[in-house]
Design an enzyme around this catalytic site. Structure first.
Site, short mmCIF file in Angstrom:
data_model
loop_
_atom_site.label_atom_id
_atom_site.label_comp_id
_atom_site.label_asym_id
_atom_site.label_seq_id
_atom_site.Cartn_x
_atom_site.Cartn_y
_atom_site.Cartn_z
N HIS A 1 0.81 -1.21 0.00
CA HIS A 1 0.00 0.00 0.00
C HIS A 1 0.85 1.27 0.00
CE1 HIS A 1 0.85 0.69 4.31
NE2 HIS A 1 0.76 -0.64 4.41
N ASP A 2 0.37 2.25 -0.75
CA ASP A 2 0.93 3.61 -0.77
C ASP A 2 2.31 3.70 -1.42
OD1 ASP A 2 -1.21 5.01 0.86
OD2 ASP A 2 -0.56 3.49 2.30
N GLY B 1 5.05 -0.95 2.72
CA GLY B 1 4.23 0.22 2.47
C GLY B 1 5.01 1.52 2.40
#
Length: 265
Positions: A121-122, A139
């Site tokens: 994520h991200d 992340g």
């Protein structure tokens, strides 16, 4: 005409360009958009708020746009945005962002992502990168243009990898790699400038020589980090007759100056 195998499941709300191909047993969710010329292999799942550009190729069994593996995630409509002409191979996983960041995971253009890669994520991935098989990034990691990730390498969350940098296979990276630098090991340490890669990408001998000198200042001259930053900045200012060299030295300086996790040493 869109070519969707009879066994594939494509939600009626998904937006697919007219020539997108979807292979057997693949699943496309309702909030997915896929651009022209893209091909989805068999048994691949694309879900979440995922936007995919043109001419991307997804091999079999990829899992794209899944929820972030973050225990703070509460189902927010975060996104995954993938650019154009990327190749994403078997069993790769790429997750959407979280509200703890800007809520978007991004993959740029012309990236080559091999089997079993995980992009969490991200993460922010640039253009023309290579992820060798089993590279795993946590992340909020930022990977700049033309960087290369070795097979079975692992990257700690919030780490940055500079442009044209190279991380060796089976390495564990816990701090930033400056642009143009080769890193390897557990934990990863610097091993010089990526000379061969820079030659292949058209860097002049003058620019490569200057970057090697900047590397020496940073890592070999027994200067403190603050002293090395000053010296590299001076080198960039002194390269006014060679704009390309000045630009790359400035990028080298600005990257290390902006580091919050620290750079590999």
């Amino acid at each position: 005409m869109t070519r969707i195998h009879a066994s594939a499941v494509v939600d009626g709300k998904a937006e697919l360009a007219s020539d997108v191909e979807v292979g057997p047993y693949s699943v496309i969710g309702p909030n997915v958009k896929i651009g022209a010329g893209s091909k989805i292999g068999s048994h691949t799942v694309i879900e979440g708020y995922t936007t995919i550009g043109k001419e991307n190729t997804f091999a079999h069994f990829a899992a794209i746009g899944g929820a972030p593996q973050d225990m703070k995630y509460r189902g927010e409509p975060t996104q995954l945005i993938i650019g154009d002409r990327n190749t994403i191979r078997e069993f790769t996983t790429i997750h959407t962002g979280t509200s703890q960041d800007e809520g978007i995971t991004r993959i740029g253009n012309d990236n080559w992502i091999m089997a079993y890669v995980h992009i969490a994520h991200d993460c922010q991935i640039g253009n023309h990168t290579i992820f060798s098989s089993n590279a795993q990034i946590a992340g909020h990691v930022k990977v700049s243009d033309w960087a290369i990730m070795g097979g079975m390498s692992g990257v700690h969350q919030f780490v940055r990898i500079g442009q044209h940098a190279m991380l060796g296979g089976a390495s564990a990276l816990v701090q930033d790699i400056p642009p143009f630098v080769i890193a390897a090991g557990d934990k990863a340490s610097p091993h010089g400038i990526n000379v061969e890669g820079l030659k292949r990408r058209g860097f002049s001998s003058e620019t490569i020589s200057a970057l090697r000198q900047a590397y020496k200042v940073l890592y070999k001259d027994s200067l403190s980090f603050e002293e090395a930053k000053v010296e590299i900045h001076k080198m960039a200012l002194a390269s006014t007759s060679d704009a390309a060299t000045a630009e790359k030295l400035t990028e080298f300086h600005d990257f290390i100056a902006a580091s919050t996790r620290g750079i590999i040493r």
